[in-house]
Write a protein that holds these residues in place. Structure first.
Motif, short mmCIF file in Angstrom:
data_model
loop_
_atom_site.label_atom_id
_atom_site.label_comp_id
_atom_site.label_asym_id
_atom_site.label_seq_id
_atom_site.Cartn_x
_atom_site.Cartn_y
_atom_site.Cartn_z
N ARG A 1 22.71 64.97 64.87
CA ARG A 1 21.74 64.61 65.91
C ARG A 1 22.21 65.07 67.30
NH1 ARG A 1 16.98 63.29 64.60
NH2 ARG A 1 17.43 61.41 63.46
N GLN B 1 25.57 62.20 51.48
CA GLN B 1 24.40 61.43 51.89
C GLN B 1 23.27 62.32 52.42
OE1 GLN B 1 25.95 58.65 54.73
NE2 GLN B 1 26.82 57.31 53.17
N GLN C 1 15.03 62.20 54.61
CA GLN C 1 14.81 61.08 53.71
C GLN C 1 16.11 60.32 53.52
OE1 GLN C 1 12.95 63.20 50.35
NE2 GLN C 1 11.05 62.17 50.95
N GLY C 2 16.34 59.38 54.40
CA GLY C 2 17.57 58.59 54.36
C GLY C 2 18.06 58.33 55.76
N HIS C 3 19.38 58.08 55.90
CA HIS C 3 19.99 57.82 57.20
C HIS C 3 20.56 59.13 57.75
CE1 HIS C 3 21.92 55.69 60.42
NE2 HIS C 3 23.09 56.20 60.07
N PHE C 4 20.07 59.54 58.90
CA PHE C 4 20.42 60.82 59.51
C PHE C 4 21.86 60.80 59.99
CE2 PHE C 4 20.32 64.34 62.38
CZ PHE C 4 19.29 65.16 61.95
N GLU D 1 13.78 60.34 60.54
CA GLU D 1 13.91 59.74 59.22
C GLU D 1 12.51 59.36 58.77
OE1 GLU D 1 16.69 56.54 59.76
OE2 GLU D 1 18.34 57.92 60.22
N GLU E 1 29.34 62.08 54.45
CA GLU E 1 28.10 62.46 55.14
C GLU E 1 27.40 63.61 54.43
OE1 GLU E 1 28.93 61.47 59.84
OE2 GLU E 1 29.96 63.21 58.96
N LYS F 1 18.30 65.99 51.55
CA LYS F 1 17.54 64.95 52.25
C LYS F 1 16.67 65.51 53.37
CE LYS F 1 19.43 61.58 49.93
NZ LYS F 1 18.74 60.68 49.05
N ASP G 1 11.23 56.88 57.12
CA ASP G 1 10.81 55.51 57.40
C ASP G 1 10.43 55.32 58.86
OD1 ASP G 1 11.30 54.91 54.75
OD2 ASP G 1 13.22 53.91 55.13
#
Length: 170
Positions: A86, A149, A78-81, A101, A146, A153, A103
């Motif tokens: 990755r 963030q 939930q957010g920017h990975f 993500e 990071e 998440k 979205d």
């Protein structure tokens, strides 16, 4: 996906006394079923392991009958990975790196044609949880920003969607 998996699934089906189930050997990117042939797709933490999730979701849409339901459990973000996670093999092994993500997951479902898209979070994972699952080096490599963030998440979620019922031509 393998003969051994099929044998175990068949053994479990027989032990449960279930008659209306059939197991097929195949891959998630090329489901060995005809178009519009099944009512429900269920999956538990598999889609996050696929390299091209858009292909998987289009395949799911293809095999579902009109009105069919997509009901999976998966790891999402939930957010920017964080890019560092990755690209790390340890994170892939821990089923973290393949998480979409939220979205993007919703967008891919919509692009495939699904409607009534729902995401229900069932569990949140701390970075400590993720590290304990085999991604310790990846988590330790994150910057403090990071980490902030990414904390809480990663989630397990039920993802549900529906293939629209076919409209009769006018």
């Amino acid at each position: 996906m393998t003969d051994a998996m099929l044998a175990i699934a068949e053994q479990n089906r027989q032990q449960a006394g279930i008659q209306n189930v059939q197991f097929l050997k195949g891959v998630i990117e090329d489901i060995p079923l005809p178009d519009n042939s099944i009512d429900v797709i269920i999956s538990n933490c598999v889609i996050n392991l696929a390299a091209d999730k858009s292909v998987v979701l289009r395949e799911a849409y293809r095999v579902l009958a009109p009105g069919g339901r997509f009901a999976v459990s998966d790891i999402i973000f939930q957010g920017h990975f964080p890019p560092a996670l990755r690209s790390d093999l340890e994170s892939w092994a821990g089923c973290v790196a393949g998480a979409l993500e939220e979205d993007i997951y919703r967008q891919l479902l919509q692009t495939a044609g699904f409607t009534n898209i729902e995401v229900e979070v069932t569990r949140r994972y701390t970075l400590q949880d993720i590290a304990a699952e085999g991604a310790r080096a990846s988590i330790e490599a994150l910057t403090e920003e990071e980490r902030q963030q990414a904390e809480d998440k990663f989630v397990s979620a039920f993802i549900r969607a529906q293939k629209p019922v076919a409209q009769a031509p006018l």
